[in-house]
Design an enzyme around this catalytic site. Structure first.
Site, PDB file in Angstrom:
ATOM      1  N   CYS A  46     -11.727  49.484  22.013  1.00 32.39           N
ATOM      2  CA  CYS A  46     -12.477  50.608  22.568  1.00 32.39           C
ATOM      3  C   CYS A  46     -13.978  50.379  22.345  1.00 32.39           C
ATOM      4  CB  CYS A  46     -12.034  51.913  21.908  1.00 32.39           C
ATOM      5  SG  CYS A  46     -12.978  53.360  22.458  1.00 32.39           S
ATOM      6  N   CYS A  59     -12.222  51.303  32.715  1.00 30.55           N
ATOM      7  CA  CYS A  59     -12.799  51.986  33.865  1.00 30.55           C
ATOM      8  C   CYS A  59     -12.715  51.066  35.082  1.00 30.55           C
ATOM      9  CB  CYS A  59     -14.248  52.372  33.569  1.00 30.55           C
ATOM     10  SG  CYS A  59     -15.071  53.180  34.963  1.00 30.55           S
ATOM     11  N   HIS A  83     -16.799  58.478  36.761  1.00 31.55           N
ATOM     12  CA  HIS A  83     -15.958  57.362  37.184  1.00 31.55           C
ATOM     13  C   HIS A  83     -14.509  57.841  37.062  1.00 31.55           C
ATOM     14  CE1 HIS A  83     -19.320  54.255  36.052  1.00 31.55           C
ATOM     15  NE2 HIS A  83     -19.629  55.028  37.077  1.00 31.55           N
ATOM     16  N   CYS A  96      -5.838  58.762  37.618  1.00 29.82           N
ATOM     17  CA  CYS A  96      -6.874  59.477  38.358  1.00 29.82           C
ATOM     18  C   CYS A  96      -7.262  60.721  37.562  1.00 29.82           C
ATOM     19  CB  CYS A  96      -6.379  59.870  39.752  1.00 29.82           C
ATOM     20  SG  CYS A  96      -7.565  60.878  40.684  1.00 29.82           S
ATOM     21  N   CYS A  99      -6.842  63.937  39.757  1.00 27.76           N
ATOM     22  CA  CYS A  99      -5.446  64.408  39.850  1.00 27.76           C
ATOM     23  C   CYS A  99      -4.867  64.709  38.471  1.00 27.76           C
ATOM     24  CB  CYS A  99      -4.576  63.353  40.542  1.00 27.76           C
ATOM     25  SG  CYS A  99      -4.990  63.031  42.260  1.00 27.76           S
ATOM     26  N   CYS A 169      22.218  63.728  32.073  1.00 28.85           N
ATOM     27  CA  CYS A 169      22.426  63.291  30.690  1.00 28.85           C
ATOM     28  C   CYS A 169      23.326  62.063  30.640  1.00 28.85           C
ATOM     29  CB  CYS A 169      23.013  64.419  29.854  1.00 28.85           C
ATOM     30  SG  CYS A 169      24.545  65.132  30.507  1.00 28.85           S
ATOM     31  N   HIS A 458      28.464  67.844  28.339  1.00 34.41           N
ATOM     32  CA  HIS A 458      27.128  67.276  28.101  1.00 34.41           C
ATOM     33  C   HIS A 458      27.268  65.989  27.301  1.00 34.41           C
ATOM     34  CE1 HIS A 458      22.833  67.101  27.478  1.00 34.41           C
ATOM     35  NE2 HIS A 458      22.973  67.146  26.167  1.00 34.41           N
TER      36      HIS A 458
END
Length: 504
Positions: A46, A59, A83, A96, A99, A169, A458
């Site tokens: 980072c 980016c 960005h 995005c 979004c 399941c 289940h």
């Protein structure tokens, strides 16, 4: 993740093109050259906190790497610089920020597929595997993985829940069992699947399983939504389509069959055995079941060997045809353990006068006996306890508790150990000179359970994360349990792994 495309990304590509994505994928995701792998090792930190992150994002508009989650520096960068797109460097997905979700783009997906193919070619992973040999498959697999992945104690890597998409399941529990199968995990995490459907990789179930393994072992703990897998299952196994509850065993066989068919075109058939595929599914799950039919007149034995992916064991009354000497074997007793089920499965069965077979030696139709034994054991042995009975207008579930062990020795049920007296032997397992246990010994690593009736219920799954670490998977919920909870469960599908190939 949205699968409908993103108008924001379309606008971005119309002005900036796909060049930046190609560079990021080539140098930091697929790493198609030695130089690229060295660059990734040095550069993937980072830029704000200088921390190496498992979820590092880059980016798409400038040269910036930021952590995702925790300090969330990539999000801060996107907000400050406006960005709006970032690439997850672990698997190439595009996020995005408008979004607020990962997005799908067909052009980017094709770029990623091509880059991964180039990467595999550069390090020799696209070479044809050696022909599959039943007698040496364990040795070959061990040679392919000399430095096997070690899951350290208390590690949570690989533990991830799955969202129930409406009575799914049955699928979730099988996915959990498959993703915790060591050799299958190694295959997919090494990205060894060379897809032949480059322009239609979204239709390939093996490609989707590869993505699923990457998701499971990415370090992310939030539940995964397997909607793409469900869609592919509906596409390739139409009898499982729809939101009705399905049988987990039926799904397992259908999944293995589709994976086998998609891998088959890639790996081909063994040159030494043209009737056997050398794909990863067959290498792990396929065993050989020997059937010996003995003529009661001349004692001639006719032998056939058939491949199997699992062994289905009866829990109810035996078939109408009587076993030899039922008083001696207790044929009418309901089995109460996996061992008693296997003994019953491998005992001689009298086929009776209504099922006479023409003997190849005396050339006449005679009564005969039939006995099943294991000619070759698979790396992973799956046992299906037949708890569901279906007949015309009648459905029943057998909920009898069947004891099953943590460690299983299959030596007594091998064809080489067959006894003409009782159908199985009490052969003692010996240690080899170097201290390894018998090659027929297995360890339990997954159990699928069903609660409810034959018509509704289940599915849940127990999986072994480490030698002494067990977890219960109930869709999106993952909880730690004790081994005693696993062994006391009802048991529907039991997965055992060969100890000779076990991972520490």
């Amino acid at each position: 993740m949205t699968h409908q495309g993103c108008k924001h990304l379309r606008e971005f590509k119309s002005t900036d093109g796909t060049g930046s994505y190609r560079i990021l994928v080539s140098y930091f995701v697929a790493c198609s050259s030695t130089e690229a792998r060295k660059r990734k090792a040095k550069s993937c930190i980072c830029h704000s906190c200088r921390v190496i992150s498992a979820r590092l994002h880059s980016c798409l508009s400038c040269v910036y790497f930021g952590c995702y989650g925790g300090n969330d520096h990539i999000k801060q960068h996107a907000t400050t610089k406006r960005h709006n797109f970032a690439v997850d460097l672990s698997h190439g997905a595009v996020f995005c920020f408008l979004c607020k979700d990962y997005i799908y783009d067909a052009e980017f997906d094709e770029i990623l597929a091509m880059s991964r193919k180039a990467s595999k070619q550069s390090i020799g992973l696209d070479k044809t595997c050696q022909p599959w040999e039943p007698s040496c498959i364990e040795k070959e697999l061990m040679q392919l993985h000399p430095k096997r992945r070690k899951v350290t104690e208390y590690s949570t890597i690989g533990l991830r829940g799955l969202i129930n998409l409406g009575n799914t399941c049955f699928m979730n529990c099988i996915v959990q069992a498959l993703t915790h199968t060591p050799l299958l995990r190694d295959f997919f995490l090494a990205d060894k699947h060379n897809c032949l459907m480059l322009n239609e990789s979204q239709r390939c179930l093996v490609c989707e399983m590869s993505r699923l393994f990457q998701e499971f072992y990415s370090g992310v703990r939030t539940p995964h939504t397997p909607y793409r897998l469900l869609h592919l299952v509906w596409t390739h196994a139409r009898h499982l389509a729809g939101y009705e509850q399905q049988d987990a065993h039926e799904f397992l066989i259908a999944a293995l069959d589709v994976l086998h068919r998609h891998c088959k075109g890639n790996n081909g058939l063994s040159k030494s055995n043209p009737h056997h595929c050398n794909c990863i599914i067959d290498q792990i799950f396929t065993g050989g079941l020997q059937s010996d039919v003995t003529c009661q007149k001349c004692n001639n034995v006719s032998t056939t060997i058939d491949p199997f992916w699992d062994i289905s064991l009866d829990l109810g009354p035996p078939p109408n045809s009587l076993l030899l000497n039922p008083a001696l074997y207790g044929a009418f007793e309901q089995p109460t353990s996996l061992m008693s089920c296997l003994k019953r499965f491998t005992r001689p069965e009298h086929l009776g006068s209504s099922a006479k077979i023409k003997c190849s030696k005396c050339h006449s139709y005679q009564e005969s006996t039939k006995q099943l034994t294991m000619k070759k054991l698979p790396v992973v042995a799956c046992f299906h306890l037949k708890r569901f009975e279906h007949s015309t207008g009648y459905h029943k579930k057998i909920s009898t508790y069947v004891e099953f062990p943590e460690e299983l020795d299959m030596t007594a049920f091998m064809s080489s150990s067959r006894s003409n007296n009782n159908g199985y032997s009490n052969q003692v397992v010996h240690l080899t000179a170097n201290g390894l246990t018998s090659q027929h010994k297995y360890s339990l690593y997954a159990v699928v359970n069903h609660r409810g009736t034959a018509d509704t219920g289940h599915y849940t799954c127990f999986i072994r994360q480490h030698k002494n670490q067990w977890f219960k998977c109930e869709d999106h919920l993952i909880t730690k349990v004790d081994l005693k909870d696993v062994l006391r469960s009802e048991g529907y599908l039991l997965f055992y792994h060969k100890q000779i190939l076990e991972y520490e």
